[in-house]
Design an enzyme around this catalytic site. Structure first.
Site, PDB file in Angstrom:
ATOM      1  N   ASP A 101       0.845  -1.187   0.000  1.00 14.89           N
ATOM      2  CA  ASP A 101       0.000   0.000   0.000  1.00 14.89           C
ATOM      3  C   ASP A 101       0.887   1.246   0.000  1.00 14.89           C
ATOM      4  O   ASP A 101       2.079   1.170   0.311  1.00 14.89           O
ATOM      5  CB  ASP A 101      -0.906  -0.043   1.240  1.00 14.89           C
ATOM      6  CG  ASP A 101      -1.760   1.188   1.392  1.00 14.89           C
ATOM      7  OD1 ASP A 101      -2.490   1.519   0.440  1.00 14.89           O
ATOM      8  OD2 ASP A 101      -1.691   1.829   2.458  1.00 14.89           O
ATOM      9  N   ASP A 119      -0.325   5.218   0.818  1.00 16.09           N
ATOM     10  CA  ASP A 119      -0.607   6.209   1.859  1.00 16.09           C
ATOM     11  C   ASP A 119      -0.671   5.559   3.240  1.00 16.09           C
ATOM     12  O   ASP A 119      -1.434   4.622   3.456  1.00 16.09           O
ATOM     13  CB  ASP A 119      -1.947   6.897   1.586  1.00 16.09           C
ATOM     14  CG  ASP A 119      -1.953   7.668   0.275  1.00 16.09           C
ATOM     15  OD1 ASP A 119      -1.085   8.533   0.108  1.00 16.09           O
ATOM     16  OD2 ASP A 119      -2.818   7.389  -0.565  1.00 16.09           O
ATOM     17  N   ASP A 129      -1.551  -0.682   5.990  1.00 18.80           N
ATOM     18  CA  ASP A 129      -1.672   0.032   7.265  1.00 18.80           C
ATOM     19  C   ASP A 129      -3.081   0.024   7.833  1.00 18.80           C
ATOM     20  O   ASP A 129      -3.318   0.644   8.873  1.00 18.80           O
ATOM     21  CB  ASP A 129      -1.216   1.485   7.094  1.00 18.80           C
ATOM     22  CG  ASP A 129      -2.216   2.328   6.309  1.00 18.80           C
ATOM     23  OD1 ASP A 129      -2.751   1.820   5.300  1.00 18.80           O
ATOM     24  OD2 ASP A 129      -2.460   3.478   6.694  1.00 18.80           O
TER      25      ASP A 129
END
Length: 233
Positions: A17, A19, A183
């Site tokens: 991922d 961001d 995240d």
């Protein structure tokens, strides 16, 4: 001893991922949204308010921000207002992209580690592809990835498993040997549904919820945590 999920010899590829996982982009979001709201004649918004809204794509972010700033006035978000906000946000984000963001500590070293172990790397993000690729290039991370798929690359975004399934097909790897590193619960839910093992970082956004409460195979404080486990250990 670390769990086996940290042993990179178990994987052929990693889907990562963007961001909140590789780059702290909260500053970019806040700057672009602030410019958007100012252009629309609406009140500003704080980083603390924006953070839990990040991670589900630009449409969700803009809708959430408009609902938040309109709530005190009891105004209703209209399709016309959203369209104006969307156009403004796209314009301003393109200008600020990467300027208020920073690569998280350990990310570059971790990517070097993954590459040295022969893992094929893909970046999958809900950020639009036209924003994701320039950001990776600006931060010097683009060279690590074989492919970058943004939130507009497929019919559905994470937490739907489609982006992960399609990426595994592109790489020619089995989901069981393709690590998802993210995240948030979006990443974990997509990985579970796709059949990929998933590890989450502790420092990301995760919609304002504790990341350790998410159903994942492991949690790390930095990408370099993988380097503490030798193959076969």
């Amino acid at each position: 001893m670390k769990p086996l999920v940290f042993d990179l010899s178990r994987y052929d590829a990693a889907i990562i991922d963007l961001d909140g996982t590789m780059v702290d982009t909260l500053g970019d979001f806040v700057a672009a949204l602030g410019l958007m709201l100012n252009e629309l004649g609406l009140p500003g918004i704080t980083a603390e308010t924006v953070e839990p809204m990040v991670g589900k794509g630009s449409e969700h972010l803009i809708s959430s921000v408009l609902d938040h700033v309109l709530a005190p006035t009891v105004a209703v978000r209209t399709a016309s207002l959203f369209d104006r906000a969307w156009t403004s946000y796209q314009y301003h984000y393109r200008l600020v992209n990467g300027r208020q963001s920073a690569v998280f500590p350990g990310v570059r070293e971790g990517l070097e580690l993954f590459r040295s172990r022969g893992l094929r790397l893909a970046c999958i993000t809900n950020k639009p592809t036209d924003f994701a690729r320039p950001l990776l290039a600006a931060k010097g991370l683009d060279g690590f990835f074989e492919v970058v798929f943004g939130g507009d690359a497929f019919e559905r975004k994470k937490p739907d498993p489609m982006p992960l399934v399609k990426t595994c097909e592109y790489l020619g790897t089995s989901p069981a040997r393709t690590l998802m590193l993210g995240d948030s619960s979006n990443d974990a839910r997509a990985a579970r549904a796709a059949g990929c093992p998933v590890v989450l970082v502790t420092y990301g956004y995760n919609h304002g919820e504790p990341v350790r409460d998410v159903d994942a195979d492991g949690v790390i404080d930095a990408f370099t945590d993988f380097g503490s486990v030798r193959a076969g250990a």
